[in-house]
Design a protein around this motif. Structure first.
Motif, PDB file in Angstrom:
ATOM      1  N   GLY A  52       0.793  -1.226   0.000  1.00 33.17           N
ATOM      2  CA  GLY A  52       0.000   0.000   0.000  1.00 33.17           C
ATOM      3  C   GLY A  52       0.822   1.270   0.000  1.00 33.17           C
ATOM      4  N   THR A  53       1.983   1.245   0.615  1.00 37.50           N
ATOM      5  CA  THR A  53       2.844   2.430   0.630  1.00 37.50           C
ATOM      6  C   THR A  53       3.558   2.627  -0.703  1.00 37.50           C
ATOM      7  N   GLY A  54       3.617   1.561  -1.495  1.00 38.18           N
ATOM      8  CA  GLY A  54       4.346   1.613  -2.763  1.00 38.18           C
ATOM      9  C   GLY A  54       5.838   1.431  -2.593  1.00 38.18           C
ATOM     10  N   LYS A  55       6.306   1.259  -1.364  1.00 32.34           N
ATOM     11  CA  LYS A  55       7.740   1.145  -1.103  1.00 32.34           C
ATOM     12  C   LYS A  55       8.310  -0.213  -1.487  1.00 32.34           C
ATOM     13  N   ASN A  56       7.447  -1.215  -1.592  1.00 33.06           N
ATOM     14  CA  ASN A  56       7.910  -2.566  -1.891  1.00 33.06           C
ATOM     15  C   ASN A  56       7.074  -3.201  -2.998  1.00 33.06           C
ATOM     16  N   VAL A  57       7.750  -3.989  -3.816  1.00 33.12           N
ATOM     17  CA  VAL A  57       7.106  -4.752  -4.877  1.00 33.12           C
ATOM     18  C   VAL A  57       7.037  -6.207  -4.414  1.00 33.12           C
ATOM     19  N   ILE A  58       5.844  -6.760  -4.428  1.00 36.07           N
ATOM     20  CA  ILE A  58       5.641  -8.153  -4.016  1.00 36.07           C
ATOM     21  C   ILE A  58       5.731  -9.075  -5.233  1.00 36.07           C
ATOM     22  N   VAL A  59       5.096  -8.650  -6.335  1.00 36.69           N
ATOM     23  CA  VAL A  59       5.076  -9.430  -7.576  1.00 36.69           C
ATOM     24  C   VAL A  59       5.493  -8.525  -8.723  1.00 36.69           C
ATOM     25  N   ASP A  60       6.339  -9.049  -9.593  1.00 34.98           N
ATOM     26  CA  ASP A  60       6.766  -8.328 -10.795  1.00 34.98           C
ATOM     27  C   ASP A  60       6.416  -9.181 -12.009  1.00 34.98           C
ATOM     28  N   GLY A  61       5.902  -8.547 -13.052  1.00 31.83           N
ATOM     29  CA  GLY A  61       5.566  -9.303 -14.255  1.00 31.83           C
ATOM     30  C   GLY A  61       5.155  -8.400 -15.402  1.00 31.83           C
ATOM     31  N   HIS A  62       4.545  -9.026 -16.395  1.00 28.88           N
ATOM     32  CA  HIS A  62       4.037  -8.321 -17.573  1.00 28.88           C
ATOM     33  C   HIS A  62       2.672  -8.889 -17.921  1.00 28.88           C
ATOM     34  N   VAL A  63       1.820  -8.031 -18.440  1.00 30.04           N
ATOM     35  CA  VAL A  63       0.484  -8.455 -18.858  1.00 30.04           C
ATOM     36  C   VAL A  63       0.615  -9.315 -20.116  1.00 30.04           C
ATOM     37  N   PHE A 155       8.107  -3.359   7.093  1.00 29.88           N
ATOM     38  CA  PHE A 155       9.543  -3.151   7.291  1.00 29.88           C
ATOM     39  C   PHE A 155      10.333  -4.459   7.384  1.00 29.88           C
ATOM     40  N   VAL A 156       9.669  -5.579   7.606  1.00 27.36           N
ATOM     41  CA  VAL A 156      10.391  -6.849   7.700  1.00 27.36           C
ATOM     42  C   VAL A 156      10.642  -7.489   6.332  1.00 27.36           C
ATOM     43  N   LEU A 157      10.055  -6.916   5.285  1.00 32.71           N
ATOM     44  CA  LEU A 157      10.306  -7.466   3.950  1.00 32.71           C
ATOM     45  C   LEU A 157      11.784  -7.325   3.599  1.00 32.71           C
ATOM     46  N   PRO A 158      12.326  -8.284   2.859  1.00 36.04           N
ATOM     47  CA  PRO A 158      13.739  -8.181   2.458  1.00 36.04           C
ATOM     48  C   PRO A 158      13.991  -6.915   1.639  1.00 36.04           C
ATOM     49  N   LYS A 159      15.183  -6.380   1.761  1.00 37.91           N
ATOM     50  CA  LYS A 159      15.548  -5.172   1.016  1.00 37.91           C
ATOM     51  C   LYS A 159      15.406  -5.375  -0.481  1.00 37.91           C
TER      52      LYS A 159
END
Length: 176
Positions: A52-63, A155-159
């Motif tokens: 929600g903050t936009g600071k982290n990407v959980i999934v990366d891909g392409h349509v 904040f616990v997500l990996p860098k």
């Protein structure tokens, strides 16, 4: 690599279900409250599921496919794992009587990996919550609590998940 399928019938207009799966203006309650971020929803476009903050990407891909309101597909890679890329397909089919069948297919699922394990359990979670939201029932308290905790524990997500490490790519690259 394998394929997993998850299926549910939802009593709601197909357009409402489609919006829940493709909205970019708020968190997707059915998909762990992640925000869909893209340059445009269309084949070849980059897409990410972000916190929600936009600071982290959980999934990366392409349509891969964008055929409203029947088929949306994208490549899928969890940013915190080095697992192979798979594909996620949402296929919607009107059954009549106000019901829609939603098929969630995960193609090329890397079995025995962290991604494989997460996707095996995540499909049922996503469809169950999609049904609740599309039918106007809202999210259960336990899910709201889980999302609250996820938001405050970001904040616990990996860098390696930080958005700065995952710039949006204009075109799909080989292997993605």
């Amino acid at each position: 690599m394998s394929e997993r399928m998850f299926r549910i019938t939802i009593s709601a207009p197909i357009e409402r279900i489609w919006r829940e799966l493709t909205k970019t203006d708020e968190g997707q309650g059915a998909i762990y409250d992640a925000w869909l971020h893209t340059t445009v929803l269309g084949p070849g476009a980059p897409m990410q599921m972000r916190t929600g903050t936009g600071k982290n990407v959980i999934v990366d891909g392409h349509v891969l496919v964008f055929n409203p309101p029947h088929h949306y597909a994208h490549t899928h890679r969890f940013t915190q794992h080095d697992d192979p890329v798979c594909e996620v397909h949402y296929e919607l089919k009107e059954l009549g009587g106000g019901e829609v069948e939603v098929l969630l297919r995960v193609v090329g699922l890397p079995e025995g990996t962290a991604t494989g394990k997460a996707m095996a359990s995540g499909g049922d979670f996503i469809l169950k919550h999609l049904k609740l939201l599309a039918e106007g029932q809202g999210l259960p308290f336990s899910t709201k609590l889980m999302y609250f905790m996820m938001k405050h524990m970001e904040f616990v997500l990996p860098k390696r998940c930080r958005s700065s490490n995952w710039p949006m790519k204009a075109k799909a690259s080989k292997g993605d």
